[in-house]
Design a protein around this motif. Structure first.
Motif, mmCIF file in Angstrom:
data_model
loop_
_atom_site.group_PDB
_atom_site.id
_atom_site.type_symbol
_atom_site.label_atom_id
_atom_site.label_comp_id
_atom_site.label_asym_id
_atom_site.label_seq_id
_atom_site.Cartn_x
_atom_site.Cartn_y
_atom_site.Cartn_z
ATOM 1 N N LEU A 56 34.842 9.119 17.793
ATOM 2 C CA LEU A 56 34.252 10.452 17.638
ATOM 3 C C LEU A 56 35.005 11.302 16.638
ATOM 4 C CD1 LEU A 56 32.296 12.711 18.484
ATOM 5 C CD2 LEU A 56 33.893 13.262 20.339
ATOM 6 N N TRP A 57 36.320 11.413 16.818
ATOM 7 C CA TRP A 57 37.073 12.381 16.022
ATOM 8 C C TRP A 57 37.256 11.924 14.586
ATOM 9 C CZ3 TRP A 57 36.499 16.663 18.171
ATOM 10 C CH2 TRP A 57 36.558 16.805 19.550
ATOM 11 N N GLY A 107 40.421 14.894 14.612
ATOM 12 C CA GLY A 107 39.407 15.831 15.054
ATOM 13 C C GLY A 107 39.694 17.274 14.724
ATOM 14 N N THR A 108 40.971 17.604 14.491
ATOM 15 C CA THR A 108 41.296 19.012 14.250
ATOM 16 C C THR A 108 40.827 19.490 12.873
ATOM 17 O OG1 THR A 108 43.528 18.392 13.497
ATOM 18 C CG2 THR A 108 43.280 19.010 15.808
ATOM 19 N N ARG A 109 40.670 18.557 11.936
ATOM 20 C CA ARG A 109 40.166 18.952 10.622
ATOM 21 C C ARG A 109 38.714 19.450 10.742
ATOM 22 N NH1 ARG A 109 42.393 16.822 6.090
ATOM 23 N NH2 ARG A 109 43.046 15.039 7.331
ATOM 24 N N PHE A 110 37.891 18.672 11.455
ATOM 25 C CA PHE A 110 36.494 19.053 11.642
ATOM 26 C C PHE A 110 36.379 20.319 12.490
ATOM 27 C CE2 PHE A 110 32.697 18.922 14.337
ATOM 28 C CZ PHE A 110 31.697 18.914 13.374
ATOM 29 N N PHE A 143 24.401 10.018 17.888
ATOM 30 C CA PHE A 143 24.509 8.793 17.092
ATOM 31 C C PHE A 143 25.879 8.148 17.269
ATOM 32 C CE2 PHE A 143 25.718 6.495 13.274
ATOM 33 C CZ PHE A 143 24.591 5.743 12.968
ATOM 34 N N ILE A 144 26.930 8.953 17.196
ATOM 35 C CA ILE A 144 28.291 8.427 17.347
ATOM 36 C C ILE A 144 28.473 7.786 18.710
ATOM 37 C CG2 ILE A 144 30.712 9.121 17.538
ATOM 38 C CD1 ILE A 144 30.133 11.259 15.414
ATOM 39 N N SER A 145 27.925 8.427 19.743
ATOM 40 C CA SER A 145 28.056 7.896 21.102
ATOM 41 C C SER A 145 27.331 6.557 21.248
ATOM 42 C CB SER A 145 27.493 8.919 22.096
ATOM 43 O OG SER A 145 27.513 8.411 23.409
#
Length: 257
Positions: A110-111, A185-188, A102-104
């Motif tokens: 993304l992040w 992105g590092t949180r996810f 979906f994001i793509s």
């Protein structure tokens, strides 16, 4: 255990209600703090719709693949809403795959978008632990420890409580309380790595999971692969930040409930 609650002629499935409340509360938190993660709220709402459908459908398909005999006598039970008949780990993996697609297709960042999902995932995982506690699922192996609980005819490890305590520890690490600095992105990815580690650990105490070669369990293999992937991506994100622009840092802000 409290699998059902009787209100006059109504018999309410308590675990299912807990899950529904957890889903709605999680979505509400993520939408509330969407601006914190620089994500459009409407896009995030649409993303959750796809994620939830894919996760629920995937959890049922994964359960059928793991326990086909559970439906051999009554195939209509495939449509049951009993949370015990869903493989939530398999469903989560499928939900994540659909989320990335979906994001793509929507050309979202993304992040930032994945980071914006962390509040919803945390709240849902807490509700999942409570639903396990209500239904008696995620069953622990027999134990004579002082903190064991009597369940299904034996004293057992309170795996449902272990789940809640460990997710409390994860939340304390992931949930931004003050002005933290996180590379996008590092949180996810940190949440993914920590949750995978927890699932690998908790599987050793479970009495109701599928065991395959060498005493390993199916969920452990999936979780181990997810852990490797998340650590690989986590290291990659940190290296990219160190090698390139400081704009890769997302400034945290107050995130109090």
């Amino acid at each position: 255990m409290l699998p059902t609650l009787s209100l006059g002629p109504l018999v309410l499935p308590v675990p299912t209600i807990i899950l529904l409340v957890g889903i709605l509360a999680g979505i509400s938190f993520s939408e509330k703090y969407s601006s914190f993660f620089l994500v459009d709220r409407n896009q995030l709402t649409s993303l959750f719709s796809y994620f939830l459908f894919a996760s629920l459908f995937g959890a049922r398909i994964s359960y059928i693949a793991s326990y086909p005999g559970a439906f051999s006598n009554n195939w209509l039970s495939i449509f049951s809403i009993n949370p015990a008949m869903f493989d939530w780990i398999g469903g989560l993996l499928i939900g994540i795959l659909v989320t990335v697609i979906f994001i793509s297709r929507k050309n979202l960042d993304l992040w930032n978008t994945l980071d914006s999902l962390t509040p919803a995932i945390i709240v849902f995982m807490f509700s999942l632990g409570l639903s396990f506690l209500a239904s008696g699922e995620f069953l622990g192996v027999p134990s004579d420890l002082p903190w064991s609980i009597y369940l299904w005819g034996a004293n057992r490890h309170p795996t449902q409580i272990y789940w809640l305590l460990l997710w409390g520890a994860i939340t304390s690490l992931i949930w931004p309380l003050r002005k933290n600095l996180w590379v996008r992105g590092t949180r996810f990815l940190s949440l993914l790595a920590l949750s995978s580690s927890v699932l690998i650990f908790l599987e050793y105490f479970r009495a109701d999971s599928q065991i395959i070669l060498g005493g390993l369990r199916t969920n452990q293999i999936f979780s181990f692969l997810l852990l490797i992937f998340s650590l690989w991506q986590l290291g990659k994100r940190i290296r990219e930040f160190q090698q390139h622009d400081i704009s890769e840092v997302q400034n945290g802000s107050d995130f109090n409930l």
